[in-house]
Write a protein that holds these residues in place. Structure first.
Motif, PDB file in Angstrom:
ATOM      1  N   SER A   9      45.215 -36.532 -33.096  1.00 56.75           N
ATOM      2  CA  SER A   9      45.352 -35.894 -34.404  1.00 56.75           C
ATOM      3  C   SER A   9      46.360 -34.760 -34.265  1.00 56.75           C
ATOM      4  CB  SER A   9      44.003 -35.359 -34.883  1.00 56.75           C
ATOM      5  OG  SER A   9      43.628 -34.233 -34.110  1.00 56.75           O
ATOM      6  N   ARG A  10      46.868 -34.276 -35.387  1.00 55.23           N
ATOM      7  CA  ARG A  10      47.796 -33.131 -35.362  1.00 55.23           C
ATOM      8  C   ARG A  10      47.140 -31.929 -34.684  1.00 55.23           C
ATOM      9  NH1 ARG A  10      51.857 -32.541 -39.687  1.00 55.23           N
ATOM     10  NH2 ARG A  10      52.343 -34.592 -40.477  1.00 55.23           N
ATOM     11  N   ILE A  40      54.007 -40.128 -36.871  1.00 54.31           N
ATOM     12  CA  ILE A  40      52.683 -40.174 -37.475  1.00 54.31           C
ATOM     13  C   ILE A  40      52.430 -41.596 -37.965  1.00 54.31           C
ATOM     14  CG2 ILE A  40      51.156 -39.244 -39.255  1.00 54.31           C
ATOM     15  CD1 ILE A  40      52.017 -37.128 -37.290  1.00 54.31           C
ATOM     16  N   GLY A  44      47.397 -41.466 -39.773  1.00 57.44           N
ATOM     17  CA  GLY A  44      47.552 -40.013 -39.698  1.00 57.44           C
ATOM     18  C   GLY A  44      47.540 -39.455 -38.292  1.00 57.44           C
TER      19      GLY A  44
END
Length: 115
Positions: A9-10, A40, A44
């Protein structure tokens, strides 16, 4: 950075590496590097292989343990510089050995720890 997955994930990317994905690219401190293509995925998550490729970061796999190591940005060079600091250690007989005496030659230093 060590990871057991090639999609993060970010937030995971930022907490593990310090790189934050922003509209202007991948940013760390005052440095922002534009990203040429999407890193991405549709879900996500960040594709670590694509991220490493675009930032010029080496990535190695330990397939036996399912781990990947992502190195620092290299701008096309694995090492920005290879200079050894001034260092004096004891040799096998306890006499001091100054590594500067090996300047200009390749020197291998082997370290061992019991833990």
């Amino acid at each position: 950075m060590l990871t057991d997955r090639l999609d993060l994930s970010r937030d995971e990317l930022q907490s593990r590496s310090g790189w934050e994905l922003k509209p202007e690219g991948a940013c760390k401190g005052d440095v922002c590097i534009p990203l040429r293509s999407a890193v991405i995925g549709a879900d996500g998550r960040v594709d670590i292989t694509a991220f490493a490729r675009q930032l010029g970061m080496p990535i190695v796999a330990d397939e036996a343990h399912g781990l990947w190591a992502l190195g620092p940005p290299s701008a096309g060079h694995v090492l920005a510089r290879a200079e050894m600091p001034e260092l004096t250690l004891s040799d096998f007989d306890g006499a001091p050995y100054d590594f500067a005496t090996g300047r200009g030659r390749k020197v291998v230093m082997v370290a061992w720890a019991s833990w």
